[in-house]
Design a protein around this motif. Sequence first.
Motif, PDB file in Angstrom:
ATOM      1  N   LEU A   1       0.828  -1.217   0.000  1.00 14.70           N
ATOM      2  CA  LEU A   1       0.000   0.000   0.000  1.00 14.70           C
ATOM      3  C   LEU A   1       0.854   1.256   0.000  1.00 14.70           C
ATOM      4  N   LEU A   2       1.982   1.223   0.690  1.00 15.03           N
ATOM      5  CA  LEU A   2       2.895   2.369   0.696  1.00 15.03           C
ATOM      6  C   LEU A   2       3.436   2.654  -0.701  1.00 15.03           C
ATOM      7  N   VAL A   3       3.827   1.611  -1.417  1.00 21.09           N
ATOM      8  CA  VAL A   3       4.311   1.796  -2.794  1.00 21.09           C
ATOM      9  C   VAL A   3       3.184   2.293  -3.692  1.00 21.09           C
ATOM     10  N   LEU A   4       1.979   1.755  -3.505  1.00 20.96           N
ATOM     11  CA  LEU A   4       0.843   2.171  -4.328  1.00 20.96           C
ATOM     12  C   LEU A   4       0.517   3.644  -4.106  1.00 20.96           C
ATOM     13  N   PHE A   5       0.403   4.066  -2.857  1.00 26.82           N
ATOM     14  CA  PHE A   5       0.009   5.441  -2.580  1.00 26.82           C
ATOM     15  C   PHE A   5       1.131   6.446  -2.847  1.00 26.82           C
ATOM     16  N   SER A   6       2.377   6.012  -2.860  1.00 22.26           N
ATOM     17  CA  SER A   6       3.456   6.944  -3.169  1.00 22.26           C
ATOM     18  C   SER A   6       3.549   7.220  -4.668  1.00 22.26           C
ATOM     19  N   THR A   7       2.945   6.377  -5.506  1.00 17.98           N
ATOM     20  CA  THR A   7       3.016   6.586  -6.947  1.00 17.98           C
ATOM     21  C   THR A   7       1.727   7.145  -7.540  1.00 17.98           C
ATOM     22  N   VAL A   8       0.684   7.323  -6.738  1.00 18.64           N
ATOM     23  CA  VAL A   8      -0.602   7.817  -7.243  1.00 18.64           C
ATOM     24  C   VAL A   8      -0.584   9.344  -7.259  1.00 18.64           C
ATOM     25  N   SER A   9      -1.035   9.924  -8.372  1.00 16.31           N
ATOM     26  CA  SER A   9      -1.179  11.375  -8.494  1.00 16.31           C
ATOM     27  C   SER A   9      -2.648  11.735  -8.632  1.00 16.31           C
ATOM     28  N   PHE A  10      -3.051  12.855  -8.058  1.00 15.65           N
ATOM     29  CA  PHE A  10      -4.431  13.307  -8.208  1.00 15.65           C
ATOM     30  C   PHE A  10      -4.481  14.821  -8.105  1.00 15.65           C
ATOM     31  N   THR A  11      -5.619  15.397  -8.552  1.00 19.43           N
ATOM     32  CA  THR A  11      -5.818  16.841  -8.581  1.00 19.43           C
ATOM     33  C   THR A  11      -7.047  17.195  -7.757  1.00 19.43           C
ATOM     34  N   ILE A  12      -6.913  18.223  -6.920  1.00 24.60           N
ATOM     35  CA  ILE A  12      -8.037  18.746  -6.143  1.00 24.60           C
ATOM     36  C   ILE A  12      -8.422  20.081  -6.773  1.00 24.60           C
ATOM     37  N   GLU A  13      -9.651  20.166  -7.248  1.00 22.59           N
ATOM     38  CA  GLU A  13     -10.126  21.380  -7.904  1.00 22.59           C
ATOM     39  C   GLU A  13     -11.154  22.068  -7.006  1.00 22.59           C
TER      40      GLU A  13
END
Length: 133
Positions: free
Chosen positions: A16-28
């Motif tokens: 989960l640490l590897v997964l969440f460290s590579t996820v990008s997202f945008t808050i608008e």
Amino acid sequence: MLKSILHKGFTSILALLVLFSTVSFTIEKHFCGDVLVDVSVFAEAEKCAMEALELLQKKTCCKDELNVVKGQDELSVTSFDDLDLEQQQFLYAFTHSYVFGFESLVKHKIPHKNYTPPKLVTDIQVLDQVFII
């Protein structure tokens, strides 16, 4: 039992640490004046009714704010050739000793494996009155 539960939990946390460290997202965020109207994470934020009027008047009191949370783009992957000579020698020696270090035991033939002793009719020690003290 406890060791396997801890092992599974630890590996799940690392995955989960590897997964969440590579996820990008945008808050608008959409503001109308100084008032926050809408916040959206994965979709576009809804616009207020004032924005339609502003297109006609060319006066703007609404603004959109984007916050981009970038994940890690590259994970460092090293090959065997990138290691220096001492590290290559250690890795080779470790794998060689691990693969070839364990030898299987020779299976010994047990000659009396299927032998069953004769049934005792009488207890010989009681019959002869011989006891170990």
